[in-house]
Design an enzyme around this catalytic site. Structure first.
Site, short mmCIF file in Angstrom:
data_model
loop_
_atom_site.label_atom_id
_atom_site.label_comp_id
_atom_site.label_asym_id
_atom_site.label_seq_id
_atom_site.Cartn_x
_atom_site.Cartn_y
_atom_site.Cartn_z
N ASP A 7 12.20 -6.84 -10.07
CA ASP A 7 11.56 -5.80 -10.86
C ASP A 7 12.02 -5.84 -12.31
O ASP A 7 13.14 -6.28 -12.59
CB ASP A 7 11.90 -4.43 -10.23
CG ASP A 7 10.96 -3.33 -10.71
OD1 ASP A 7 9.95 -3.62 -11.37
OD2 ASP A 7 11.28 -2.16 -10.43
N ASN A 9 10.05 -7.08 -15.09
CA ASN A 9 9.42 -8.07 -15.98
C ASN A 9 8.64 -7.41 -17.11
O ASN A 9 8.70 -7.83 -18.27
CB ASN A 9 8.42 -8.95 -15.22
CG ASN A 9 9.09 -9.82 -14.18
OD1 ASN A 9 10.30 -9.99 -14.20
ND2 ASN A 9 8.30 -10.37 -13.26
N GLY A 10 7.88 -6.36 -16.74
CA GLY A 10 7.04 -5.68 -17.72
C GLY A 10 7.88 -5.06 -18.83
O GLY A 10 7.61 -5.23 -20.02
N ARG A 20 2.95 -7.78 -21.12
CA ARG A 20 3.66 -7.77 -19.83
C ARG A 20 3.68 -9.13 -19.14
O ARG A 20 4.67 -9.51 -18.52
CB ARG A 20 3.02 -6.73 -18.90
CG ARG A 20 3.14 -5.30 -19.40
CD ARG A 20 2.39 -4.34 -18.47
NE ARG A 20 2.82 -4.49 -17.09
CZ ARG A 20 3.91 -3.91 -16.58
NH1 ARG A 20 4.65 -3.12 -17.31
NH2 ARG A 20 4.23 -4.11 -15.33
N ASN A 55 0.22 -3.67 -5.81
CA ASN A 55 0.10 -4.23 -7.16
C ASN A 55 -1.35 -4.46 -7.62
O ASN A 55 -1.60 -4.67 -8.80
CB ASN A 55 0.88 -5.55 -7.30
CG ASN A 55 2.38 -5.35 -7.40
OD1 ASN A 55 3.16 -6.22 -7.01
ND2 ASN A 55 2.82 -4.20 -7.92
N ARG A 58 -2.78 -2.46 -10.66
CA ARG A 58 -2.51 -2.77 -12.07
C ARG A 58 -3.80 -3.19 -12.77
O ARG A 58 -4.81 -3.40 -12.12
CB ARG A 58 -1.46 -3.88 -12.15
CG ARG A 58 -0.15 -3.40 -11.55
CD ARG A 58 0.96 -4.36 -11.76
NE ARG A 58 2.18 -3.75 -11.26
CZ ARG A 58 3.40 -4.09 -11.63
NH1 ARG A 58 3.59 -5.06 -12.51
NH2 ARG A 58 4.46 -3.47 -11.13
N SER A 183 10.27 0.33 -1.94
CA SER A 183 8.87 0.00 -2.23
C SER A 183 8.17 -0.84 -1.15
O SER A 183 7.52 -1.84 -1.45
CB SER A 183 8.77 -0.72 -3.58
OG SER A 183 9.21 0.14 -4.60
N GLU A 194 22.32 -4.55 3.81
CA GLU A 194 23.04 -3.89 2.71
C GLU A 194 22.10 -3.90 1.51
O GLU A 194 21.25 -4.79 1.40
CB GLU A 194 24.29 -4.70 2.36
CG GLU A 194 25.28 -4.85 3.50
CD GLU A 194 26.11 -3.60 3.74
OE1 GLU A 194 26.39 -2.88 2.77
OE2 GLU A 194 26.45 -3.32 4.90
C1 FPP Z 1 7.86 -6.60 -11.16
O1 FPP Z 1 8.04 -6.32 -12.52
C2 FPP Z 1 7.39 -7.94 -10.96
C3 FPP Z 1 6.20 -8.29 -10.39
C4 FPP Z 1 5.21 -7.34 -9.89
C5 FPP Z 1 5.84 -9.71 -10.29
C6 FPP Z 1 6.91 -10.62 -9.81
C7 FPP Z 1 6.51 -11.95 -10.21
C8 FPP Z 1 7.29 -12.86 -10.76
C9 FPP Z 1 8.76 -12.75 -10.99
C10 FPP Z 1 6.61 -14.08 -11.20
C11 FPP Z 1 7.00 -15.29 -10.53
C12 FPP Z 1 7.03 -15.31 -9.07
C13 FPP Z 1 6.78 -16.44 -8.40
C14 FPP Z 1 6.94 -16.53 -6.94
C15 FPP Z 1 6.33 -17.64 -9.12
P1 FPP Z 1 7.21 -5.14 -13.14
O2 FPP Z 1 5.99 -5.71 -13.74
O3 FPP Z 1 6.99 -4.08 -12.12
O4 FPP Z 1 8.18 -4.64 -14.25
P2 FPP Z 1 8.25 -3.16 -14.83
O5 FPP Z 1 8.77 -2.30 -13.72
O6 FPP Z 1 9.22 -3.31 -15.95
O7 FPP Z 1 6.88 -2.78 -15.29
#
Ligand code: FPP
Length: 229
Positions: A7, A9-10, A20, A55, A58, A183, A194
């Site tokens: 979690d 990335n955004g 994002r 998801n 989004r 989630s 754990e």
């Molecule tokens: C959550 O961050 C992340 C995701 C919904 C996507 C996860 C995907 C990757 C890490 C890309 C690569 C994966 C593979 C298998 C190639 P968020 O967008 O919810 O972040 P936020 O909570 O800050 O908005």
């Protein structure tokens, strides 16, 4: 078996004033490093949450961008995963995914099926409740056709119908980015896991941070409901 909710990335991208999707690309680069760190860290099974059944809510741009990222990731990483002894499998409902992506997923599973150094499981269009629901449908079907008797349903029965039938239960579930929620991830399987909720955003989750979290876990005393020996 370590499972990770990747979690943040955004937020990582937004903090840099970038879209994002750029955070998801940075996150994908971390996936490779973390998978490669597993053998040294004694992690045989790694399960990562890439896309949840929730998801889809989004924006269309983000969903389409993520789907494209998954396709490209598989195409680009296949060789490397094969060479590194990684066996890749996917869990989640494939019905809603596009045919091209499903085809690439099947090919990667087949290509790496002889590997056994690291078992990487990618949860894609995965939700724990959805998984239990689909498993229950299949179980009910087997009862309906007489293949299974209701009297024979025990607590070892449902796991055989889950997407994760080939996996041991997770020992540790890590969630990055400071949220303390599970989630809908591996609901049945994590009964005795754990948990580690850490503030680091996924694109900042380096093998060094991974090693630190694992050393904290190794120091824990896991009793599975029993008293200390
Ligand atoms: C959550 O961050 C992340 C995701 C919904 C996507 C996860 C995907 C990757 C890490 C890309 C690569 C994966 C593979 C298998 C190639 P968020 O967008 O919810 O972040 P936020 O909570 O800050 O908005």
């Amino acid at each position: 078996h370590v499972a990770i909710i990747m979690d943040g990335n955004g937020r990582w991208a937004q903090m840099r004033g970038r879209p994002r999707l750029m955070g998801h690309h940075a996150g994908a680069r971390r996936v490779r490093e973390i998978v490669e760190a597993c053998p040294d860290q004694g992690v045989k099974y790694l399960t990562i949450f890439a896309f949840s059944t929730e998801n889809w809510k989004r924006t269309q741009t983000e969903v389409a961008g993520l789907m494209k990222l998954f396709r490209r990731y598989i195409q680009r990483e296949a060789r490397n995963l094969l060479a590194n002894g990684v066996r890749v499998r996917f869990i989640g409902d494939r019905v809603r995914l596009d045919d091209k992506l499903v085809c690439l997923m099947d090919e990667l599973e087949l290509l790496t099926s002889q590997n056994e150094l690291v078992h990487l499981t990618v949860a894609l269009n995965y939700g724990g409740r959805d998984e239990v629901t689909r498993a229950t449908q299949r179980l009910a079907h087997d009862v309906g056709t007489g293949k299974l008797s209701p009297a024979d349903v025990g607590d070892e029965t449902l796991p055989k119908y889950l997407d994760t039938y080939f996996l041991p239960d997770p020992d540790l579930v890590i969630r990055t980015s400071g949220e303390a929620r599970i989630s809908n991830f591996l609901l049945w399987q994590s009964a005795y896991a754990e948990y580690e909720f850490i503030d680091t955003l996924w694109p900042d989750f380096t093998p060094f941070v991974f090693a630190k979290v694992l050393s904290g876990f190794k120091a824990r005393d896991r009793r599975f409901g029993a008293v200390q020996a």
